[in-house]
Design a protein around this motif. Structure first.
Motif, PDB file in Angstrom:
ATOM      1  N   LYS A  40       0.835  -1.212   0.000  1.00 59.16           N
ATOM      2  CA  LYS A  40       0.000   0.000   0.000  1.00 59.16           C
ATOM      3  C   LYS A  40       0.863   1.253   0.000  1.00 59.16           C
ATOM      4  O   LYS A  40       0.625   2.187  -0.768  1.00 59.16           O
ATOM      5  N   ALA A  43       2.705   1.558  -3.387  1.00 58.86           N
ATOM      6  CA  ALA A  43       1.774   1.940  -4.458  1.00 58.86           C
ATOM      7  C   ALA A  43       1.470   3.435  -4.413  1.00 58.86           C
ATOM      8  O   ALA A  43       1.286   4.067  -5.456  1.00 58.86           O
ATOM      9  N   ARG A  44       1.435   4.010  -3.220  1.00 57.83           N
ATOM     10  CA  ARG A  44       1.118   5.422  -3.092  1.00 57.83           C
ATOM     11  C   ARG A  44       2.351   6.316  -3.226  1.00 57.83           C
ATOM     12  O   ARG A  44       2.273   7.413  -3.744  1.00 57.83           O
ATOM     13  N   GLY A  47       3.853   4.590  -7.025  1.00 55.89           N
ATOM     14  CA  GLY A  47       2.889   4.258  -8.071  1.00 55.89           C
ATOM     15  C   GLY A  47       1.903   5.384  -8.319  1.00 55.89           C
ATOM     16  O   GLY A  47       2.112   6.524  -7.922  1.00 55.89           O
ATOM     17  N   GLU A  48       0.809   5.016  -8.930  1.00 60.78           N
ATOM     18  CA  GLU A  48      -0.179   5.997  -9.350  1.00 60.78           C
ATOM     19  C   GLU A  48      -1.260   6.264  -8.303  1.00 60.78           C
ATOM     20  O   GLU A  48      -2.023   7.212  -8.455  1.00 60.78           O
ATOM     21  N   GLN A  49      -1.337   5.462  -7.271  1.00 63.03           N
ATOM     22  CA  GLN A  49      -2.381   5.679  -6.271  1.00 63.03           C
ATOM     23  C   GLN A  49      -2.050   6.877  -5.397  1.00 63.03           C
ATOM     24  O   GLN A  49      -0.875   7.200  -5.185  1.00 63.03           O
ATOM     25  N   SER A  50      -3.078   7.512  -4.881  1.00 55.80           N
ATOM     26  CA  SER A  50      -2.884   8.652  -3.983  1.00 55.80           C
ATOM     27  C   SER A  50      -3.346   8.277  -2.580  1.00 55.80           C
ATOM     28  O   SER A  50      -4.095   7.321  -2.389  1.00 55.80           O
ATOM     29  N   TRP A  51      -2.885   9.049  -1.619  1.00 54.94           N
ATOM     30  CA  TRP A  51      -3.265   8.833  -0.228  1.00 54.94           C
ATOM     31  C   TRP A  51      -4.673   9.361   0.002  1.00 54.94           C
ATOM     32  O   TRP A  51      -5.065  10.382  -0.560  1.00 54.94           O
ATOM     33  N   LYS A  52      -5.424   8.707   0.860  1.00 52.40           N
ATOM     34  CA  LYS A  52      -6.700   9.251   1.315  1.00 52.40           C
ATOM     35  C   LYS A  52      -6.384  10.423   2.242  1.00 52.40           C
ATOM     36  O   LYS A  52      -5.388  10.418   2.960  1.00 52.40           O
ATOM     37  N   ASP A  55      -5.618   9.427   5.822  1.00 50.56           N
ATOM     38  CA  ASP A  55      -4.507   8.524   6.153  1.00 50.56           C
ATOM     39  C   ASP A  55      -3.361   9.331   6.746  1.00 50.56           C
ATOM     40  O   ASP A  55      -2.793  10.194   6.078  1.00 50.56           O
ATOM     41  N   ARG A  58       0.144   9.943   4.907  1.00 50.74           N
ATOM     42  CA  ARG A  58       0.284  10.751   3.694  1.00 50.74           C
ATOM     43  C   ARG A  58       1.165  11.977   3.931  1.00 50.74           C
ATOM     44  O   ARG A  58       1.774  12.491   3.007  1.00 50.74           O
TER      45      ARG A  58
END
Length: 115
Positions: A40, A43-44, A47-52, A55, A58
């Motif tokens: 996780k 990936a953030r 990668g291309e995912q962003s943090w909520k 969270d 972040r």
């Protein structure tokens, strides 16, 4: 700390504070969980995912948590090695030898890696 020292330190900690090892099956499930937490963060961060927005990791882009999650993965792997009688120092030595014999030219000759 060597791998052997790490295995001993984990074993001593379990005996002093942990009461006993979780079962091998439970530890395998915990290892999978810890690898997921590591994935996780990677990936953030990479990668291309962003943090909520909610969270807390972040704020530092997960950098501090990255090492902590890697250590959690190593911890559970050391537990599994201890409880199954695996000497990770010896197994890593043999694994490096195996990879060297099998792959010594493979990556050097991989055109995809020459870019």
């Amino acid at each position: 700390m060597t791998i052997q020292e790490a295995q001993l330190a984990v074993d001593q900690w379990i005996k002093e504070y942990g009461v006993r090892y979780f079962s091998e099956l439970t530890n395998m499930a915990v290892l999978t969980e810890e690898v997921g937490e590591l994935a996780k963060i990677i990936a953030r961060r990479y990668g291309e995912q962003s943090w909520k927005a909610t969270d807390p990791r972040r704020e530092d882009n997960g950098l501090q948590a990255l090492g902590d999650e890697m250590a959690d993965v190593l911890w559970v792997l050391l537990c599994l090695a201890n409880q199954t009688g695996v000497d990770l120092t010896e197994e890593l030595r043999k694994n490096l030898e195996k990879k060297t014999l099998r792959d010594k030219d493979r990556h050097k000759n991989n055109e995809k890696l020459k870019q």
